[in-house]
Enzyme design. Structure first.
Site, PDB file in Angstrom:
ATOM      1  N   THR A  13      17.157   8.697   3.642  1.00 16.05           N
ATOM      2  CA  THR A  13      16.226   9.038   4.732  1.00 16.05           C
ATOM      3  C   THR A  13      14.766   8.949   4.284  1.00 16.05           C
ATOM      4  OG1 THR A  13      16.169  11.359   4.096  1.00 16.05           O
ATOM      5  CG2 THR A  13      17.907  10.700   5.649  1.00 16.05           C
ATOM      6  N   ASP A  31       9.480   3.581 -10.473  1.00 14.14           N
ATOM      7  CA  ASP A  31       9.792   5.002 -10.250  1.00 14.14           C
ATOM      8  C   ASP A  31       9.103   5.846 -11.334  1.00 14.14           C
ATOM      9  OD1 ASP A  31      12.499   6.717  -8.912  1.00 14.14           O
ATOM     10  OD2 ASP A  31      11.195   7.586 -10.436  1.00 14.14           O
TER      11      ASP A  31
HETATM   12  C1  PRP Z   1       8.562  10.420  -6.178  1.00 15.98           C
HETATM   13  C2  PRP Z   1       7.115  10.758  -6.479  1.00 15.98           C
HETATM   14  C3  PRP Z   1       6.721  11.573  -5.282  1.00 15.98           C
HETATM   15  C4  PRP Z   1       7.505  10.936  -4.171  1.00 15.98           C
HETATM   16  C5  PRP Z   1       6.578  10.062  -3.380  1.00 15.98           C
HETATM   17  O1  PRP Z   1       9.379  11.469  -6.482  1.00 15.98           O
HETATM   18  O2  PRP Z   1       6.937  11.421  -7.693  1.00 15.98           O
HETATM   19  O3  PRP Z   1       7.042  12.945  -5.406  1.00 15.98           O
HETATM   20  O4  PRP Z   1       8.523  10.149  -4.788  1.00 15.98           O
HETATM   21  O5  PRP Z   1       7.221   9.547  -2.290  1.00 15.98           O
HETATM   22  P1  PRP Z   1       6.860   9.939  -0.805  1.00 15.98           P
HETATM   23  O6  PRP Z   1       5.369   9.892  -0.689  1.00 15.98           O
HETATM   24  O7  PRP Z   1       7.528   8.855   0.019  1.00 15.98           O
HETATM   25  O8  PRP Z   1       7.420  11.293  -0.505  1.00 15.98           O
HETATM   26  P2  PRP Z   1      10.981  11.381  -6.365  1.00 15.98           P
HETATM   27  O9  PRP Z   1      11.440  11.835  -5.023  1.00 15.98           O
HETATM   28  O10 PRP Z   1      11.448  10.009  -6.791  1.00 15.98           O
HETATM   29  O11 PRP Z   1      11.466  12.496  -7.350  1.00 15.98           O
HETATM   30  P3  PRP Z   1      11.292  12.597  -8.938  1.00 15.98           P
HETATM   31  O12 PRP Z   1       9.838  12.897  -9.212  1.00 15.98           O
HETATM   32  O13 PRP Z   1      12.173  13.749  -9.264  1.00 15.98           O
HETATM   33  O14 PRP Z   1      11.730  11.309  -9.568  1.00 15.98           O
HETATM   34  N1  URA Z   2       8.089   7.235  -5.895  1.00 13.77           N
HETATM   35  C1  URA Z   2       7.887   6.542  -7.028  1.00 13.77           C
HETATM   36  O1  URA Z   2       8.098   7.053  -8.146  1.00 13.77           O
HETATM   37  N2  URA Z   2       7.456   5.287  -6.934  1.00 13.77           N
HETATM   38  C2  URA Z   2       7.219   4.701  -5.748  1.00 13.77           C
HETATM   39  O2  URA Z   2       6.809   3.530  -5.728  1.00 13.77           O
HETATM   40  C3  URA Z   2       7.447   5.445  -4.583  1.00 13.77           C
HETATM   41  C4  URA Z   2       7.869   6.723  -4.686  1.00 13.77           C
END
Ligand code: PRP
Ligand code: URA
Length: 210
Positions: free
Chosen positions: A109, A201
């Site tokens: 989602t 990521d």
């Molecule tokens: C990533 C990043 C942000 C989010 C950004 O975290 O560090 O928190 O995605 O995406 P958005 O603007 O679409 O919400 P992630 O959910 O991958 O979690 P992580 O930091 O635990 O890897």
């Molecule tokens: N979260 C990440 O870590 N990388 C992206 O490009 C988008 C969301």
């Protein structure tokens, strides 16, 4: 560009960001770069801290000089990737407190799911700087800031490294009172919500989980 967005185009930040984006940069260097960029961005995020005059004595005599006027800061990283920025900002403001908000994006989602929330007990007296390297759809930042606002801090800023235009628009619309500091605004999101060209990521690259 939204009015409340500040893009730090300083050469040192841009140079480090290039290495951060590079897919050949390994975990150790990636983590160091995130921290260093956070330190440099923190200059801008703290630019408006009020100063007050104090009297000191230098070896040459009395002087009236400035110190930060007792404003208290709190950094709130969004777990996990925001953790990578904490050491860098504490290098500049070691007395700040650190809260944590745990959110992850549901991969289907793309909506953020909250799993942890611990903020400083005296957050009402503090200016908060929320940390997350990536602002993609904006969902995580919007939810984190909504959660933090329930505790009524004095002010909130959001500091990231790479922002997508979609995330900037969404965050500015939902929280127009929150200034956004970033190092780059990239081209777009791809169809699975990743920033392009981005850096991949951030959490996985900081913690070596992929
Ligand atoms: C990533 C990043 C942000 C989010 C950004 O975290 O560090 O928190 O995605 O995406 P958005 O603007 O679409 O919400 P992630 O959910 O991958 O979690 P992580 O930091 O635990 O890897
Ligand atoms: N979260 C990440 O870590 N990388 C992206 O490009 C988008 C969301």
């Amino acid at each position: 560009m939204e009015k409340n967005v500040f893009v730090m185009d300083h050469p040192l930040i841009q140079h480090k960001l290039t290495h951060l984006r590079d897919k050949n940069t390994g975990t150790k260097e990636f983590k160091e770069l995130v921290s260093e960029i956070a330190t440099l961005e923190c200059y801008e995020a703290t630019r408006d801290l009020p100063l007050q005059d104090i009297e000191i004595e230098t070896p040459m005599g009395k002087a009236t000089t400035k110190v930060i006027a007792g404003r208290k800061l709190a950094f709130v990283p969004i777990l996990r990737a925001g953790l990578g920025m904490v050491e860098g900002v504490l290098n500049l403001v070691p007395a700040a407190k650190v809260g944590h908000i745990g959110l992850y994006r549901d991969e289907k989602t793309l909506k953020p799911v909250e799993y942890y929330n611990k903020l400083p007990h005296d957050i009402e007296e503090r200016d908060v700087i929320v940390l997350d390297p990536m602002l993609a759809t904006g969902g995580s930042a919007i939810d984190a800031i909504t959660i933090i606002k329930r505790s009524h801090p004095r002010s909130i800023k959001f500091m990231c490294i790479i922002a997508a235009p979609e995330g900037l628009e969404a965050l500015s619309k939902e929280h127009p009172d929150v200034p956004i500091i970033c190092a780059a605004v990239d081209e777009k999101l791809n169809d699975i919500g990743y920033i392009v060209p981005g850096l991949g990521d951030a959490g996985d690259r900081i913690f070596g989980t992929k």
